[in-house]
Structures are given as C-alpha cells and as structure tokens.
Design a protein around this motif. Structure first.
Motif, PDB file in Angstrom:
ATOM      1  N   LEU A 162       0.846  -1.190   0.000  1.00  0.00           N
ATOM      2  CA  LEU A 162       0.000   0.000   0.000  1.00  0.00           C
ATOM      3  C   LEU A 162       0.887   1.247   0.000  1.00  0.00           C
ATOM      4  CD1 LEU A 162      -2.628  -1.002   2.719  1.00  0.00           C
ATOM      5  CD2 LEU A 162      -2.704  -1.444   0.267  1.00  0.00           C
ATOM      6  N   THR A 163       0.569   2.184  -0.859  1.00  0.00           N
ATOM      7  CA  THR A 163       1.328   3.433  -0.946  1.00  0.00           C
ATOM      8  C   THR A 163       0.363   4.609  -0.886  1.00  0.00           C
ATOM      9  OG1 THR A 163       2.974   2.352  -2.366  1.00  0.00           O
ATOM     10  CG2 THR A 163       3.010   4.762  -2.275  1.00  0.00           C
ATOM     11  N   MET A 164       0.532   5.455   0.134  1.00  0.00           N
ATOM     12  CA  MET A 164      -0.271   6.672   0.230  1.00  0.00           C
ATOM     13  C   MET A 164       0.660   7.870   0.115  1.00  0.00           C
ATOM     14  SD  MET A 164      -3.022   8.009   3.071  1.00  0.00           S
ATOM     15  CE  MET A 164      -1.812   8.634   4.240  1.00  0.00           C
ATOM     16  N   THR A 165       0.372   8.741  -0.842  1.00  0.00           N
ATOM     17  CA  THR A 165       1.222   9.897  -1.115  1.00  0.00           C
ATOM     18  C   THR A 165       0.477  11.175  -0.774  1.00  0.00           C
ATOM     19  OG1 THR A 165       2.299   8.710  -2.939  1.00  0.00           O
ATOM     20  CG2 THR A 165       2.564  11.103  -2.875  1.00  0.00           C
ATOM     21  N   MET A 183       5.248  13.564   1.127  1.00  0.00           N
ATOM     22  CA  MET A 183       5.409  12.619   2.234  1.00  0.00           C
ATOM     23  C   MET A 183       4.675  11.350   1.829  1.00  0.00           C
ATOM     24  SD  MET A 183       4.625  12.927   6.311  1.00  0.00           S
ATOM     25  CE  MET A 183       2.846  13.070   6.119  1.00  0.00           C
ATOM     26  N   VAL A 184       5.390  10.237   1.824  1.00  0.00           N
ATOM     27  CA  VAL A 184       4.834   8.981   1.316  1.00  0.00           C
ATOM     28  C   VAL A 184       4.883   7.922   2.408  1.00  0.00           C
ATOM     29  CG1 VAL A 184       4.935   7.252  -0.510  1.00  0.00           C
ATOM     30  CG2 VAL A 184       5.698   9.592  -0.978  1.00  0.00           C
ATOM     31  N   MET A 185       3.765   7.215   2.589  1.00  0.00           N
ATOM     32  CA  MET A 185       3.699   6.066   3.491  1.00  0.00           C
ATOM     33  C   MET A 185       3.663   4.793   2.644  1.00  0.00           C
ATOM     34  SD  MET A 185       2.709   8.852   5.089  1.00  0.00           S
ATOM     35  CE  MET A 185       0.995   9.211   4.797  1.00  0.00           C
ATOM     36  N   MET A 238      -8.968   5.609  -1.342  1.00  0.00           N
ATOM     37  CA  MET A 238      -8.437   4.471  -0.604  1.00  0.00           C
ATOM     38  C   MET A 238      -9.420   3.300  -0.650  1.00  0.00           C
ATOM     39  SD  MET A 238      -7.164   4.282   3.366  1.00  0.00           S
ATOM     40  CE  MET A 238      -8.797   4.598   4.022  1.00  0.00           C
ATOM     41  N   GLN A 239     -10.707   3.588  -0.509  1.00  0.00           N
ATOM     42  CA  GLN A 239     -11.714   2.528  -0.550  1.00  0.00           C
ATOM     43  C   GLN A 239     -11.739   1.846  -1.913  1.00  0.00           C
ATOM     44  OE1 GLN A 239     -15.367   4.360   0.630  1.00  0.00           O
ATOM     45  NE2 GLN A 239     -14.785   4.551   2.774  1.00  0.00           N
TER      46      GLN A 239
END
Length: 362
Positions: A162-165, A183-185, A238-239
């Motif tokens: 999973l990548t959240m930017t 900022m990336v998770m 995201m969903q």
C-alpha cells in the motif's frame, strides 16, 4: 467494502458466525525504528524492546493486553471495560455512551473549524507582511497486489504493498503554487484470508450493538469528511483501491518517506531496506567519523604540499580546489514500523480471561 482486520479493531466482531465455541489467542509485536541521526542517538540506549499486545477472542468477547493496561469488549452486554494494572482500577462504559462521546468529539471538531466569514474577516485584519504562504495537500493511494505468496505457520498470506502519497504545494512570492515535496507512506503487508478473523468466534450475540456503532461511526466520519473535502476524496480513493482486499495482516513494514520536490518515489529502494538496519550504531558512526577526519587531515596536508610545489612552477588552479555542493537526496526514510503476529493458539479459553480481577476497584 471488506476491511482488512486491524488487530485492535472491534469492527472485526460484527460479522455473525455459526461456528462451535472456541477461541483464539495471539500476540502482536510492534517495533518502531528511526533513520539518520535520530536512529543513531536511540541506538546509544541499546536495542529497544518491541511493543507487545496480546489478544483473546471467544463467544462475543474480546480482550487486549499491552502489559500495563487491558480492554475487554462484551458484545452481549454492549460494554467496554478499561483496566489499569498499575493503579489496579477499572471503568466500564456502554456502547451507547461511547458513541455519544464520539459524536461530541465530531461536533467539537466541526465547531472548532472557523466559519468562512470569520476567515475572511481575519484575513482583512491581518497585515500583508504577516500573511503566511498558502499550503495545500493532494492525496493519492495505491494498492499493489503483487501476486507473491508466503506461508506463516499454518496460514498462507498474500503480499500487498500500500502506498499513500501526500503531495504538498506551497505558494511562492508571486502567488503561484509550487511543488514543496511529498510525504509517502509505504506499507509492505502480508495478508492472510485463511487466518481466523474473529468472526469464527462470535455467535452473533450483541451484533446489533456493533451494527449501530458502525452506522454511527460512518455517519460521524461522513460529517468530518464533508467538512474536509480533501480528506473525503482521499478516503474514497483508498476505498476504491482496497476493494476486494480481505483478511488479517500477519506481518507488515510501514515506512514514512520524504521525497524531494520534482523527484519521484523509488519504491524498490525503500523495500530494499526490509532486512537492513535504518541507522548505524553510535560506535560505528564515531569510528567512521574519526576515520573520515583522519582521511580529511591527510588529504589537506597532501593538497597543501602540492600547492607549495605548484607555487614554484606557476599559479595553482583555484577552480580545481573548489568542492562541488553536495547533491540533495531524492528521498529520505524517516521511520519504519514493523509488526508481526506471534504465539498464535486456538482452542477454548478460560472464562476468567474476560473478567476483571476481583481485587481491582472501579
């Protein structure tokens, strides 16, 4: 959408089941590491022990322990109990009281947001020289089902990254929005659809309480998202990406990464750190620093000698002595959080596991 089970999420209890009475016990180990100088400083205090949380589930009951506190959820009673082992005390609230608290929190969040008229008047009163540059954030989310599979004990798991930017834009002096970095998770997860999710251990008693809680939570979240459209857009995205993902995360490594403006995330470089330390030990850093200082001193002495010799035959080329400016790294890892499930056991659990020690006071 079916949500991935969080180990501490009560939402996993809502699904009905007709399985025979049994239980499950497991421990979740979480370790947080810091990169760079912060990680080096932390290493001076020795290796930090992981945070351990143990979970028990059976017959509409859920208990979690973290060593100093415990929580017990009772679906049949519709109650939540918090236990403080250090003070040997506990308190109990009903689901209705919990939902009322969440609604009050949401109301406070929405009421705390300044009204449009207030914002306009504040901007008019603020002197131009004190105005801060406008900063905006844009969100993106990606779920990569790699197709890789791995076995954890008796359970097979699928690898999902999973990548959240969060892309930041800042206003420049001319009023134009410019890239200010990302900022990336990045969360490298192993998800098992075979692992007991908790539904197998609940007969459905009290499920109506959970349904009411879920409905109320969704309503509260909807109000917050309505007040913060950017967050709402990110949640919808995201969903969409997580549609079809179902199961329990047995192992994960979550990174927080800063990306330089104008550069793209190198995800492979981040994942290559999975089995490597994020920072060096303090002794190693000090040794490297001493070695570097010695090398620099020797190099300076050599350059000085060459300069004197060069002076006998002509002027030195000063341009050759200029050191290039260090290149800004394209990305920097800040933290890594590693989570694993261990000590998985199934079978009947004793009733006292879900009861408060009689010597504790309310």
């Amino acid at each position: 959408m079916k949500r991935i089970l969080s180990i501490t999420a009560v939402a996993a209890l809502v699904l009905p089941s007709h399985a025979q009475s049994q239980g499950i016990r497991y421990t979740e180990e979480t370790r947080v590491e810091f990169a760079g100088m912060m990680g080096t400083m932390m290493s001076a205090f020795g290796d930090q022990d992981p945070i351990e949380t143990t979970t028990w589930m059976q017959d509409g009951l859920l208990r979690t322990d973290d060593g100093t506190t415990s929580t017990i959820v009772n679906l049949a009673e519709g109650s939540y109990t918090f236990i403080d082992h250090e003070t040997r005390t506990f308190f109990r609230v009903t689901f209705e009281e919990m939902m009322a608290g969440l609604e009050d929190l949401a109301d406070g969040t929405l009421e705390g947001a300044p009204a449009v008229a207030d914002e306009a008047s504040a901007e008019e009163e603020m002197p131009p020289e004190e105005e801060e540059p406008r900063v905006e954030a844009e969100f993106d989310f990606d779920a990569d089902r790699t197709g890789e599979r791995r076995t954890f004990g008796d359970y097979e798991a699928e690898r999902v990254i999973l990548t959240m930017t969060v892309e930041f834009l800042a206003e420049d002096e001319e009023g134009d929005m410019q890239e200010a970095g990302d900022m990336v998770m990045v969360n490298d997860m192993w998800i098992s659809a075979e692992f007991p999710t908790g539904a197998e251990f609940f007969e459905g008693g009290g499920a109506e309480w959970m349904e009411d809680m879920q409905a109320s939570s969704e309503e509260t979240m909807g109000r917050i998202m309505e007040a913060n459209p950017q967050v709402g857009t990110a949640m919808e995205r995201m969903q969409e990406e997580m549609e079809g993902l179902d199961g329990t995360t047995l192992e994960s490594r979550a990174y927080v990464v800063l990306v330089t403006p104008g550069r793209e995330l190198d995800r492979d470089a981040v994942l290559a750190l999975n089995e490597q330390p994020l920072s060096e030990g303090l002794g190693s850093v000090m040794g490297d620093a001493a070695g570097a200082a010695a090398r620099d001193a020797a190099a300076d002495a050599a350059r000085s000698a060459v300069g004197r010799i060069g002076g006998l035959f002509g002027r030195r080329n000063d341009e050759e002595d200029e050191e290039p400016e260090p290149e800004v790294p394209a990305q920097s890892v800040l933290t890594r959080t590693t989570t694993r499930l261990t000590g998985i056991e199934t079978g009947p659990l004793p009733a006292e596991v879900f009861q408060v020690d009689p010597s504790y006071t309310e």
